[in-house]
Every structure is written in structure tokens, then in C-alpha cells.
Write a protein that holds these residues in place. Sequence first.
Motif, short mmCIF file in Angstrom:
data_model
loop_
_atom_site.label_atom_id
_atom_site.label_comp_id
_atom_site.label_asym_id
_atom_site.label_seq_id
_atom_site.Cartn_x
_atom_site.Cartn_y
_atom_site.Cartn_z
N ALA A 52 0.87 -1.09 -0.05
CA ALA A 52 0.00 -0.06 -0.08
C ALA A 52 0.95 1.34 0.00
N ALA A 53 1.94 1.26 0.74
CA ALA A 53 2.82 2.50 0.84
C ALA A 53 3.50 2.70 -0.58
N LEU A 54 4.00 1.78 -1.41
CA LEU A 54 4.40 1.95 -2.74
C LEU A 54 3.15 2.51 -3.51
N GLU A 55 1.93 1.73 -3.58
CA GLU A 55 0.81 2.49 -4.43
C GLU A 55 0.56 4.10 -4.07
N LEU A 56 0.44 4.28 -2.62
CA LEU A 56 0.07 5.46 -2.33
C LEU A 56 1.42 6.46 -2.53
N SER A 57 2.35 6.03 -2.46
CA SER A 57 3.56 7.01 -3.05
C SER A 57 3.64 7.37 -4.24
N THR A 58 3.13 6.51 -5.32
CA THR A 58 3.10 6.90 -6.61
C THR A 58 1.74 7.68 -6.78
N GLU A 59 0.78 7.67 -6.12
CA GLU A 59 -0.43 8.39 -6.01
C GLU A 59 -0.29 9.87 -5.43
N LEU A 60 0.46 10.01 -4.43
CA LEU A 60 0.45 11.19 -3.59
C LEU A 60 1.59 11.79 -3.33
N ARG A 61 2.68 11.17 -4.20
CA ARG A 61 4.05 12.12 -4.18
C ARG A 61 4.71 12.73 -2.72
N PRO A 62 4.62 11.88 -1.97
CA PRO A 62 5.15 12.46 -0.51
C PRO A 62 6.50 12.94 -0.64
N ASP A 63 6.71 13.90 0.29
CA ASP A 63 8.20 14.28 0.44
C ASP A 63 9.16 13.39 1.25
N LEU A 64 8.37 12.77 2.29
CA LEU A 64 8.99 11.60 3.22
C LEU A 64 7.88 10.61 3.62
N VAL A 65 8.34 9.42 3.51
CA VAL A 65 7.65 8.43 4.00
C VAL A 65 8.28 7.79 5.42
N LEU A 66 7.27 7.80 6.47
CA LEU A 66 7.84 7.19 7.50
C LEU A 66 7.34 5.75 7.76
N MET A 67 8.45 4.66 7.56
CA MET A 67 8.43 3.32 7.02
C MET A 67 8.51 2.30 8.43
N ASP A 68 7.66 1.59 8.74
CA ASP A 68 7.66 0.49 9.66
C ASP A 68 8.38 -0.52 8.71
N VAL A 69 9.27 -1.38 9.42
CA VAL A 69 10.06 -2.30 8.66
C VAL A 69 9.43 -3.91 8.88
N ARG A 70 8.98 -3.94 9.87
CA ARG A 70 8.33 -5.55 10.22
C ARG A 70 6.73 -5.46 9.95
N MET A 71 6.29 -5.96 8.65
CA MET A 71 5.07 -5.83 8.48
C MET A 71 4.54 -7.17 7.76
N PRO A 72 3.28 -7.58 7.81
CA PRO A 72 2.92 -8.57 6.91
C PRO A 72 3.07 -8.20 5.53
N GLY A 73 2.87 -9.13 4.53
CA GLY A 73 3.02 -9.11 3.03
C GLY A 73 4.22 -8.46 2.58
N VAL A 74 4.26 -7.59 2.02
CA VAL A 74 5.50 -6.55 1.63
C VAL A 74 5.98 -5.77 2.56
N ASP A 75 7.16 -6.21 3.13
CA ASP A 75 7.76 -5.53 4.47
C ASP A 75 8.48 -4.31 4.16
N GLY A 76 8.91 -3.65 5.21
CA GLY A 76 9.37 -2.23 5.09
C GLY A 76 10.87 -2.22 4.40
N LEU A 77 11.32 -3.24 4.54
CA LEU A 77 12.89 -3.24 3.80
C LEU A 77 12.55 -3.17 2.31
N THR A 78 11.76 -4.25 1.79
CA THR A 78 11.54 -4.44 0.33
C THR A 78 10.88 -3.20 0.06
N ALA A 79 10.14 -2.59 0.60
CA ALA A 79 9.20 -1.17 -0.02
C ALA A 79 10.30 -0.02 0.12
N THR A 80 11.21 -0.07 0.98
CA THR A 80 11.92 1.04 0.82
C THR A 80 13.11 1.02 -0.18
N ARG A 81 13.53 -0.53 -0.60
CA ARG A 81 14.41 -0.37 -1.65
C ARG A 81 13.62 -0.12 -2.91
#
Length: 220
Positions: free
Chosen positions: A41-70
Motif C-alpha cells: 500500500a505504501a508503494l501504491e500511495l507513494s506513486t499516487e500522493l508523491r510525498p516528500d517523506l515516508v515514515l516506514m515500519d520495517v516489520r509488516m505482513p506481506g511486503v515488508d518495509g525493507l522491500t518497500a524501501t528498496r
Amino acid sequence: MSGPYRILLCDDQELIRMGLRMVIDSQPDLAVVGEAADGHAALELSTELRPDLVLMDVRMPGVDGLTATRKLCAGPDAPKVLVVTTFDLDEYAYGALRAGASGFLVKDALGEEILVTVRAVLRGDVMMGPSVIRRLVERFVLPAASTTPDERLDLLTGREREVLTLVARGLSNQEIAARLFLGETTVKTHLGRILGKLELRDRVHAVIFAYESGLIRVGG
């Protein structure tokens, strides 16, 4: 900057997101523009909302924060990423820094510390002490580190190596300027060239590179 900085929250715990939103939205120069409960969801919303900064948890179900950050940091016009973690000595947090994140924030941080950290990352400043990075490097890098110096060090001039060494030891641009008898603008120019030559994202990654490349040693 014509309006407030746009911030996207990504954490699978709603209470954490609520707390961060309350702190951030209380400031006129910051605005939460969206919330995500996992990395996908973070990847999708980032594309849609164009934030300047993402506050990202790393341990999450599905796509984790490490993969999303990369994935976020590899894209064009990538937002800055600030990892939100439970423990500062966390392998996932260090992995996220390696993946392109600009630093991390511990979840139980006080509101004022959250704001200082968020603004520092948005400015491109170092938002963690060199002692924290040193502990991370000592724990996660040195056991597997190569004894061969990184060849990319050869791209730097002697002065640039001096500046990078002092950055890695935690000195500010002003302190480096005083130490090397340079103007602060000159130090900024040197740092910009260092980041460009080494293809590094910011000061945090310059510090990590300095340790991993063998330019300086933990305890040295």
C-alpha cells in the motif's frame, strides 16, 4: 517550498499511525497526506500522493518495509524514507538504511524528538548520532567485512577523503570547516562531490560507506 512537507505514514499498527499523525499534523510546515498498513500500500500511495517523506515500519505482513524501501528509493524522484523501528540496534533497520532510507526513528520517541528527526531528514541532515551508526556497523557489517579497501575510495581527492572521514566521525559542516580551515560553503561543495562520485544518497550513507570501505575503523 510553497506548502507544508507531504508525509506518508506506513505502519501495520493503527495506534502508531494515529500517534504519528497527531504529532506531525500539529505543525504548520508538515502534513500527513496518507496512511498505509503494509509495504504494498505504501508503494501504491507513494506513486499516487508523491510525498516528500515516508515514515516506514520495517516489520509488516506481506511486503515488508525493507522491500518497500528498496523499491521506493530506486525509483525516479524518490521520497526520503525514515524507518520507524522498535529497537535502534535492529538488523531490519540497518538493512533499510542500506536500501536507501535516510535514517531511523525509535517508536517510543517523544513528540519533539520525532519532529526534530523528521525535519532533519527533510533537510538532508544526519538524523542519528555517529555512535548509533558505529554500533550498527560493528554489529551487522564488520563480522562479514572484507579486508580489501573499496576501490571507489580512489575516486576521491585527498581533501575529499579528509572531509568524508570527519563526516563519519559526526562533525557538522561548520566543525569540519573550522578543523580544515575552510569556508563552510567549500565543505558543502566537497560533500556534494563526494556524494556524487560515490553515488550516495546523503550524509547517513556517506557515514556507512566510510566504515564499510575501510576508510575509518570502528574505534579508530
